[in-house]
Scaffold this active site. Structure first.
Site, PDB file in Angstrom:
ATOM      1  N   GLN A  66      -6.296  -5.825 -19.830  1.00 16.92           N
ATOM      2  CA  GLN A  66      -5.880  -6.320 -18.510  1.00 16.92           C
ATOM      3  C   GLN A  66      -4.452  -5.877 -18.232  1.00 16.92           C
ATOM      4  O   GLN A  66      -3.937  -6.085 -17.144  1.00 16.92           O
ATOM      5  CB  GLN A  66      -5.949  -7.849 -18.479  1.00 16.92           C
ATOM      6  CG  GLN A  66      -7.347  -8.388 -18.708  1.00 16.92           C
ATOM      7  CD  GLN A  66      -7.326  -9.879 -18.993  1.00 16.92           C
ATOM      8  OE1 GLN A  66      -7.320 -10.703 -18.098  1.00 16.92           O
ATOM      9  NE2 GLN A  66      -7.312 -10.233 -20.264  1.00 16.92           N
ATOM     10  N   HIS A  84      -7.057  -3.691 -14.738  1.00 17.81           N
ATOM     11  CA  HIS A  84      -6.197  -4.073 -13.607  1.00 17.81           C
ATOM     12  C   HIS A  84      -5.255  -2.957 -13.172  1.00 17.81           C
ATOM     13  O   HIS A  84      -4.228  -3.225 -12.560  1.00 17.81           O
ATOM     14  CB  HIS A  84      -5.411  -5.354 -13.966  1.00 17.81           C
ATOM     15  CG  HIS A  84      -6.308  -6.537 -14.176  1.00 17.81           C
ATOM     16  ND1 HIS A  84      -5.929  -7.671 -14.865  1.00 17.81           N
ATOM     17  CD2 HIS A  84      -7.593  -6.764 -13.775  1.00 17.81           C
ATOM     18  CE1 HIS A  84      -6.933  -8.529 -14.882  1.00 17.81           C
ATOM     19  NE2 HIS A  84      -7.958  -8.002 -14.242  1.00 17.81           N
TER      20      HIS A  84
HETATM   21  N1  APR Z   1       0.790 -12.560 -29.318  1.00 15.93           N
HETATM   22  C1  APR Z   1      -0.439 -12.814 -28.795  1.00 15.93           C
HETATM   23  N2  APR Z   1      -0.625 -13.604 -27.715  1.00 15.93           N
HETATM   24  C2  APR Z   1       0.456 -14.162 -27.146  1.00 15.93           C
HETATM   25  C3  APR Z   1       1.751 -13.943 -27.636  1.00 15.93           C
HETATM   26  C4  APR Z   1       1.897 -13.109 -28.789  1.00 15.93           C
HETATM   27  N3  APR Z   1       3.088 -12.847 -29.343  1.00 15.93           N
HETATM   28  N4  APR Z   1       2.618 -14.640 -26.858  1.00 15.93           N
HETATM   29  C5  APR Z   1       1.889 -15.253 -25.909  1.00 15.93           C
HETATM   30  N5  APR Z   1       0.573 -14.965 -26.085  1.00 15.93           N
HETATM   31  C6  APR Z   1      -0.601 -15.431 -25.320  1.00 15.93           C
HETATM   32  C7  APR Z   1      -0.432 -16.745 -24.567  1.00 15.93           C
HETATM   33  O1  APR Z   1      -0.612 -17.845 -25.454  1.00 15.93           O
HETATM   34  C8  APR Z   1      -1.526 -16.630 -23.507  1.00 15.93           C
HETATM   35  O2  APR Z   1      -2.765 -17.140 -23.982  1.00 15.93           O
HETATM   36  O3  APR Z   1      -0.889 -14.490 -24.308  1.00 15.93           O
HETATM   37  C9  APR Z   1      -1.645 -15.128 -23.290  1.00 15.93           C
HETATM   38  C10 APR Z   1      -1.100 -14.641 -21.958  1.00 15.93           C
HETATM   39  O4  APR Z   1      -1.843 -15.179 -20.925  1.00 15.93           O
HETATM   40  P1  APR Z   1      -1.510 -14.813 -19.403  1.00 15.93           P
HETATM   41  O5  APR Z   1      -0.047 -14.876 -19.171  1.00 15.93           O
HETATM   42  O6  APR Z   1      -2.396 -15.653 -18.552  1.00 15.93           O
HETATM   43  O7  APR Z   1      -1.922 -13.249 -19.308  1.00 15.93           O
HETATM   44  P2  APR Z   1      -3.343 -12.589 -19.131  1.00 15.93           P
HETATM   45  O8  APR Z   1      -4.420 -13.429 -19.706  1.00 15.93           O
HETATM   46  O9  APR Z   1      -3.210 -11.198 -19.583  1.00 15.93           O
HETATM   47  O10 APR Z   1      -3.485 -12.579 -17.565  1.00 15.93           O
HETATM   48  C11 APR Z   1      -4.611 -11.956 -17.004  1.00 15.93           C
HETATM   49  O11 APR Z   1      -3.789 -12.252 -14.786  1.00 15.93           O
HETATM   50  O12 APR Z   1      -1.939 -12.342 -13.502  1.00 15.93           O
HETATM   51  C12 APR Z   1      -3.016 -11.581 -13.812  1.00 15.93           C
HETATM   52  O13 APR Z   1      -3.405  -9.328 -13.547  1.00 15.93           O
HETATM   53  C13 APR Z   1      -2.675 -10.209 -14.343  1.00 15.93           C
HETATM   54  O14 APR Z   1      -3.755  -8.993 -16.098  1.00 15.93           O
HETATM   55  C14 APR Z   1      -3.210 -10.240 -15.751  1.00 15.93           C
HETATM   56  C15 APR Z   1      -4.279 -11.307 -15.690  1.00 15.93           C
END
Ligand code: APR
Length: 233
Positions: free
Chosen positions: A86, A104
């Site tokens: 993503q 994305h």
């Molecule tokens: N290692 C692994 N995971 C981590 C770390 C780390 N060091 N630090 C944080 N995380 C985790 C968080 O706990 C959370 O579950 O990464 C996740 C990030 O989640 P989001 O911020 O919601 O990101 P994501 O799931 O990629 O979002 C999906 O939403 O806003 C849109 O298009 C955007 O591609 C994105 C999509």
């Protein structure tokens, strides 16, 4: 050879210094998502959106893949691997992954604002071109826009991603809160005997109640533990 799909989200790149979206202090706290990641936001204030993606593109020049990205790339030595991400950064590719599907979009690419998914108009920017200006045009004469899938837009790569998940012997999910569909829904396409692993330092609610092997760690440490686990099989 076993086939593995690795589904990644913002947490994959967190250890490289790129903010996640929904963690405290995440990108959507600083920039309202409806302003910078929707077609309506772009129509309302194209300068703000252009500046936002220019800044994120410039950040790519200052960050490096982390150990997690490298361990994902190294899986290719033993498995047939497809990364479904993503993320709009290019850190999987820079770590050596050779088959990456970007659900994305990609920060390093721009396209037409009239026909964003027409391959004819999708173009890779060289680093010198990372700062896009209003007035820069795509091949069809329309304003050049980021090659990013905004909220409310279709996700053209989802079908090919689902096909890969259907054939996978294992699905490894790393660093995504699984809040955003259709990406989060990919898990439902796993074969009934596929192993599903989830690496994330926080509790993540897994849709459809599927059984998942959870490694509650960051991407790098979690991947180290997973590689050891796969080695033992
Ligand atoms: N290692 C692994 N995971 C981590 C770390 C780390 N060091 N630090 C944080 N995380 C985790 C968080 O706990 C959370 O579950 O990464 C996740 C990030 O989640 P989001 O911020 O919601 O990101 P994501 O799931 O990629 O979002 C999906 O939403 O806003 C849109 O298009 C955007 O591609 C994105 C999509």
């Amino acid at each position: 050879m076993k086939k593995i799909v690795v589904l990644t989200g913002a947490g994959m790149s967190a250890e490289s210094g790129i903010s996640t979206f929904r963690d405290a202090g995440g990108l959507w706290d600083k920039y309202p998502v409806e302003d910078v990641a929707t077609p309506e936001g772009y129509r309302r204030n194209p300068q703000l959106v252009t500046d936002f993606y220019n800044a994120r593109r410039m950040q790519l020049l200052t960050v490096e893949p982390n150990e997690g990205h490298r361990l994902v790339a190294a899986l290719e030595e033993r498995y047939e691997v497809t990364v479904v991400t993503q993320n709009v950064d290019n850190l999987h590719e820079r770590a050596g992954s050779t088959h990456v599907i970007h659900l994305h979009g990609e920060l390093t690419k721009v396209t037409s604002s009239l026909e964003p998914n027409n391959p004819q108009y999708i173009r890779e920017l060289s680093p010198e071109e990372y700062e896009v200006h209003l007035g820069d045009c795509a091949e069809d004469g329309s304003q050049l826009r980021p090659y990013i899938v905004w909220f409310g837009e279709e996700v053209p790569a989802i079908e090919v991603a689902a096909d890969h998940v259907m054939q996978a012997d294992a699905l490894i999910i790393i660093g995504t809160s699984l809040n955003v569909y259709p990406a989060a829904g990919l898990i439902q396409f796993t074969k009934s005997d596929a192993q599903i692993y989830l690496i994330d330092p926080a509790e993540v609610r897994v849709p459809y109640g599927l059984p998942v092997h959870v490694i509650k760690k960051g991407a790098s440490q979690g991947m180290r533990e997973l590689v050891a686990l796969l080695d033992g099989e």
